[in-house]
Write a protein that holds these residues in place. Structure first.
Motif, mmCIF file in Angstrom:
data_model
loop_
_atom_site.group_PDB
_atom_site.id
_atom_site.type_symbol
_atom_site.label_atom_id
_atom_site.label_comp_id
_atom_site.label_asym_id
_atom_site.label_seq_id
_atom_site.Cartn_x
_atom_site.Cartn_y
_atom_site.Cartn_z
ATOM 1 N N ASP A 194 -5.548 4.880 -12.291
ATOM 2 C CA ASP A 194 -5.459 3.594 -12.984
ATOM 3 C C ASP A 194 -4.117 2.948 -12.665
ATOM 4 N N ALA A 195 -4.114 1.615 -12.563
ATOM 5 C CA ALA A 195 -2.890 0.887 -12.228
ATOM 6 C C ALA A 195 -1.784 1.160 -13.248
ATOM 7 N N ALA A 196 -2.131 1.228 -14.530
ATOM 8 C CA ALA A 196 -1.124 1.467 -15.569
ATOM 9 C C ALA A 196 -0.428 2.809 -15.377
ATOM 10 N N ILE A 197 -1.160 3.813 -14.981
ATOM 11 C CA ILE A 197 -0.574 5.144 -14.762
ATOM 12 C C ILE A 197 0.423 5.084 -13.608
ATOM 13 N N VAL A 198 0.031 4.439 -12.527
ATOM 14 C CA VAL A 198 0.915 4.340 -11.362
ATOM 15 C C VAL A 198 2.155 3.525 -11.693
ATOM 16 N N LEU A 199 1.967 2.376 -12.342
ATOM 17 C CA LEU A 199 3.096 1.484 -12.618
ATOM 18 C C LEU A 199 4.061 2.042 -13.660
ATOM 19 N N ASN A 200 3.619 2.985 -14.453
ATOM 20 C CA ASN A 200 4.503 3.593 -15.451
ATOM 21 C C ASN A 200 5.287 4.782 -14.919
ATOM 22 N N GLN A 201 5.103 5.115 -13.647
ATOM 23 C CA GLN A 201 5.872 6.207 -13.052
ATOM 24 C C GLN A 201 7.287 5.726 -12.749
ATOM 25 N N ARG A 202 8.200 6.639 -12.785
ATOM 26 C CA ARG A 202 9.600 6.280 -12.535
ATOM 27 C C ARG A 202 9.826 5.871 -11.082
ATOM 28 N N ILE A 203 9.253 6.618 -10.161
ATOM 29 C CA ILE A 203 9.389 6.318 -8.735
ATOM 30 C C ILE A 203 7.996 6.030 -8.193
ATOM 31 N N ILE A 204 7.872 4.885 -7.505
ATOM 32 C CA ILE A 204 6.582 4.470 -6.969
ATOM 33 C C ILE A 204 6.738 4.188 -5.485
ATOM 34 N N ALA A 205 5.925 4.845 -4.671
ATOM 35 C CA ALA A 205 5.875 4.504 -3.247
ATOM 36 C C ALA A 205 5.159 3.161 -3.141
ATOM 37 N N ARG A 206 5.749 2.228 -2.420
ATOM 38 C CA ARG A 206 5.177 0.879 -2.323
ATOM 39 C C ARG A 206 4.887 0.537 -0.873
ATOM 40 N N GLU A 207 3.953 -0.398 -0.706
ATOM 41 C CA GLU A 207 3.661 -0.953 0.605
ATOM 42 C C GLU A 207 3.629 -2.470 0.480
ATOM 43 N N SER A 208 3.922 -3.157 1.564
ATOM 44 C CA SER A 208 3.972 -4.605 1.542
ATOM 45 C C SER A 208 2.571 -5.191 1.651
ATOM 46 N N LEU A 209 2.340 -6.253 0.903
ATOM 47 C CA LEU A 209 1.087 -6.989 0.958
ATOM 48 C C LEU A 209 1.461 -8.465 1.024
ATOM 49 N N ASP A 210 1.514 -8.985 2.235
ATOM 50 C CA ASP A 210 1.933 -10.374 2.431
ATOM 51 C C ASP A 210 0.745 -11.301 2.232
ATOM 52 N N SER A 211 0.976 -12.355 1.453
ATOM 53 C CA SER A 211 -0.100 -13.289 1.185
ATOM 54 C C SER A 211 0.470 -14.649 0.821
ATOM 55 N N SER A 212 -0.237 -15.662 1.199
ATOM 56 C CA SER A 212 0.095 -17.020 0.778
ATOM 57 C C SER A 212 -0.928 -17.442 -0.259
ATOM 58 N N VAL A 213 -0.479 -18.178 -1.237
ATOM 59 C CA VAL A 213 -1.381 -18.638 -2.301
ATOM 60 C C VAL A 213 -1.380 -20.158 -2.327
ATOM 61 N N PRO A 214 -2.457 -20.765 -2.823
ATOM 62 C CA PRO A 214 -2.504 -22.225 -2.873
ATOM 63 C C PRO A 214 -1.400 -22.797 -3.770
ATOM 64 N N ALA A 215 -0.635 -23.719 -3.237
ATOM 65 C CA ALA A 215 0.453 -24.342 -3.992
ATOM 66 C C ALA A 215 -0.066 -25.088 -5.220
ATOM 67 N N ALA A 216 -1.272 -25.615 -5.136
ATOM 68 C CA ALA A 216 -1.845 -26.390 -6.247
ATOM 69 C C ALA A 216 -1.988 -25.553 -7.516
ATOM 70 N N LEU A 217 -2.082 -24.229 -7.386
ATOM 71 C CA LEU A 217 -2.211 -23.369 -8.565
ATOM 72 C C LEU A 217 -0.877 -23.149 -9.278
ATOM 73 N N LYS A 218 0.210 -23.490 -8.608
ATOM 74 C CA LYS A 218 1.556 -23.379 -9.178
ATOM 75 C C LYS A 218 1.796 -22.013 -9.830
ATOM 76 N N LEU A 219 1.415 -20.969 -9.111
ATOM 77 C CA LEU A 219 1.511 -19.614 -9.658
ATOM 78 C C LEU A 219 2.952 -19.194 -9.928
ATOM 79 N N LYS A 220 3.873 -19.495 -9.028
ATOM 80 C CA LYS A 220 5.272 -19.110 -9.231
ATOM 81 C C LYS A 220 5.835 -19.760 -10.493
#
Length: 85
Positions: free
Chosen positions: A25-51
């Protein structure tokens, strides 16, 4: 000859066989002290103003730091899980 669907016709998403048993489960992984990560590059529509909306969420909830990678991880994990992947 390959037939093309009209632009406004929707092709149904393929349904997977279910979430793989070896994916935690994502919660289990994200609650670990050390997490191995990988990059996921993505562009999102500017109209959604997500940032902007994420910044507003952080301010409204008095959060000093809101890791975008964690938000993306939870969202994509839920999206894939509901589709059986």
């Amino acid at each position: 000859m390959r037939s093309e669907a009209a632009p406004n016709e929707r092709t149904p998403w393929a349904q997977g066989t279910g979430r793989p048993a070896d994916i935690p489960d994502a919660a289990i992984v994200l609650n670990q002290r050390i997490i191995a990560r990988e990059s996921l590059d993505s562009s999102v529509p500017a109209a959604l103003k997500l940032k902007r909306r994420i910044k507003r969420f952080a301010l409204d909830n008095e959060l000093d730091h809101l890791p975008i990678g964690d938000i993306v991880s939870v969202a994509l994990d839920e999206w894939l899980t509901t589709r059986g992947f």
